[in-house]
Design an enzyme around this catalytic site. Structure first.
Site, mmCIF file in Angstrom:
data_model
loop_
_atom_site.group_PDB
_atom_site.id
_atom_site.type_symbol
_atom_site.label_atom_id
_atom_site.label_comp_id
_atom_site.label_asym_id
_atom_site.label_seq_id
_atom_site.Cartn_x
_atom_site.Cartn_y
_atom_site.Cartn_z
ATOM 1 N N ASP A 81 8.058 -2.371 6.951
ATOM 2 C CA ASP A 81 7.856 -2.823 6.515
ATOM 3 C C ASP A 81 8.462 -3.206 5.064
ATOM 4 O OD1 ASP A 81 6.100 -1.698 5.760
ATOM 5 O OD2 ASP A 81 5.114 -3.683 4.486
ATOM 6 N N HIS A 82 8.983 -2.167 4.505
ATOM 7 C CA HIS A 82 10.173 -2.285 3.461
ATOM 8 C C HIS A 82 11.443 -1.682 3.827
ATOM 9 C CE1 HIS A 82 6.654 -3.214 0.709
ATOM 10 N NE2 HIS A 82 6.134 -2.634 1.946
ATOM 11 N N HIS B 229 0.399 5.553 -3.264
ATOM 12 C CA HIS B 229 -0.044 4.639 -1.800
ATOM 13 C C HIS B 229 -0.259 5.869 -0.419
ATOM 14 C CE1 HIS B 229 0.327 1.735 0.919
ATOM 15 N NE2 HIS B 229 1.207 1.200 1.399
ATOM 16 N N HIS C 214 7.696 2.340 4.365
ATOM 17 C CA HIS C 214 6.708 2.113 5.877
ATOM 18 C C HIS C 214 7.878 1.038 5.675
ATOM 19 C CE1 HIS C 214 2.441 3.512 4.021
ATOM 20 N NE2 HIS C 214 3.436 4.500 5.263
ATOM 21 N N ASP D 97 3.534 -1.157 -2.674
ATOM 22 C CA ASP D 97 2.480 -0.898 -2.176
ATOM 23 C C ASP D 97 1.464 0.695 -3.246
ATOM 24 O OD1 ASP D 97 3.806 -2.623 -0.809
ATOM 25 O OD2 ASP D 97 2.948 -1.674 1.355
#
Length: 304
Positions: free
Chosen positions: A67-68, A143, A65, A213
Site C-alpha cells: 500500500d506504499h 514497523h 508494504h 507506519d
C-alpha cells in the site's frame, strides 16, 4: 515566501476501501514537487490533483508494504508514455532495487528517461537529498519491516532587503547581494550604515515531517522538534491500542503525543484502518492530547 504545500493523494491503510486510497502524498516545496509513498492508484490521484506528471522529480518510499509502493511502476510507465525526458529519482530501502529493476525490465523496456535508484538506510537519521534550498532526511521508525519517515526542511534564507532604506541611501543594485550577506554600507561621506538598518530578518525555515507506519516511539519527537506540520499514522483509535501494538501501528492518542512532545504546530492524522466507518473517533482521541489535530483526506492540501 515560496509555496510549501502538502497534497494528500491517499491516506488509507492496507485494505482497499471505496473511501480512501492507499498512501501517497505530494510535497510542493521551493518550486519542486516530491512524492512520498506511491500506493496503488496514485497516478489517477495525480490527475485528480491536477499536478503535471513531469513536475515530480523524486519519489521517497518509506517501506515495502504494497500500500506504499505498488503504484510506482505503473506511474513510471505512464510517465514514459507521456514523453518524459527528465530523470526520476527513487529513494527507497535497498531491498527494493532488484524488485524495481526486474519490473522495469519487464514492463517498462525502452523508457526514454532514466530512473535513478538511491538506496536508503532506514535505521539512521541522515540527509538523503539536498539542494540549494532544502534537505530531506530520514526518520527511523519501527514497523514489521524496515521503515522510515522523511523530514523536509528549508535551508535558512538570507535577510530581506529594506527597499526604502536601499533607495534612501542610493545603494546600487550590484551591492544588494552583499547587503543580504551581512555587509554594512558606507556612504560617500564615510558614514557607516549598519546592516540591521538595511535589512529585516529572514523568514524562519519551515519543516514538514512524514511519519509512516510505525509503532509508538517515545523518543521520536526528538527528531521532529518544532516542525510546522507533522503527518503521523493513526491507524487505530485508542480503544484498539492492543491491535495497534500487535501490528506495529500507532493509535490517534499516541500520534498526538508525538506531536505534543515535538512542539509541532499542526498534526495531520492518516493511514486509517478500514475497520472504521468514519474517523471521528480517531480525531476525538487525538484532540484530547493535541488540539491542533486534523484528519487527512484525499485531495486536501495543507499550506505550511
Amino acid at each position: 515566501m515560496q509555496p510549501f504545500k502538502v497534497h494528500i493523494l491517499g491516506c488509507g491503510s492496507a485494505l482497499p476501501t471505496l473511501k480512501h486510497n492507499a498512501s501517497a502524498q505530494l510535497v510542493e516545496m521551493c518550486g519542486k514537487v516530491f512524492m512520498v509513498d506511491c500506493g496503488e492508484g496514485t497516478q489517477v490521484q495525480l490527475r485528480r490533483a491536477r499536478v503535471h506528471f513531469n513536475k515530480v522529480s523524486c519519489v521517497f518510499i518509506s517501506h515495502l508494504h504494497g500500500d506504499h509502493c505498488l503504484g510506482v511502476v505503473g506511474m513510471i510507465s505512464t510517465f514514459g508514455m507521456l514523453g518524459r525526458v527528465n530523470p526520476l529519482h527513487i529513494y527507497a530501502p535497498a531491498s527494493y532495487e532488484p524488485i524495481l529493476k526486474s519490473q522495469l525490465e519487464f514492463f517498462c523496456n525502452g523508457l526514454e528517461y532514466d530512473v535513478v535508484f538511491h538506496p536508503v538506510d532506514t535505521t539512521v537519521n541522515t540527509v538523503i537529498y539536498e539542494d540549494k534550498s532544502l534537505t530531506v532526511a530520514t526518520i527511523p521508525l519501527q514497523h514489521r519491516i524496515e521503515c522510515c519517515g522523511f523530514l523536509f526542511k528549508e535551508k535558512p534564507a538570507l535577510p530581506h532587503i529594506r527597499r526604502d532604506m536601499i533607495d534612501y541611501y542610493g545603494i546600487p543594485e550590484w551591492q544588494r547581494n552583499n547587503i543580504k550577506q551581512g555587509a554594512d554600507w558606507i556612504t560617500p561621506e564615510g558614514e557607516v550604515i549598519a546592516n540591521s538598518r538595511l535589512t529585516t530578518p529572514a523568514d524562519k525555515p519551515r519543516a514538514y515531517a512524514y511519519c509512516s507506519d510505525t509503532k509508538y516511539l517515545p523518543h521520536l519527537h526528538e527528531l521532529l522538534k518544532d516542525v510546522d506540520l507533522l503527518y503521523h499514522e493513526a491507524t487505530y483509535c485508542d480503544a484498539d491500542e492492543e491491535r495497534a501494538k500487535l501490528y506495529f501501528h500507532s493509535t490517534a492518542g499516541q500520534a498526538a503525543m508525538v506531536a505534543k512532545q515535538a512542539n509541532a504546530k499542526r498534526l495531520v492524522l492518516g493511514h486509517f484502518s478500514a475497520r472504521y466507518a468514519n474517523e471521528q473517533a480517531i480525531l476525538d482521541d487525538a484532540k484530547k492530547v493535541f488540539k491542533s489535530s486534523v484528519l487527512a483526506d484525499e485531495m486536501s492540501i495543507f499550506d505550511i
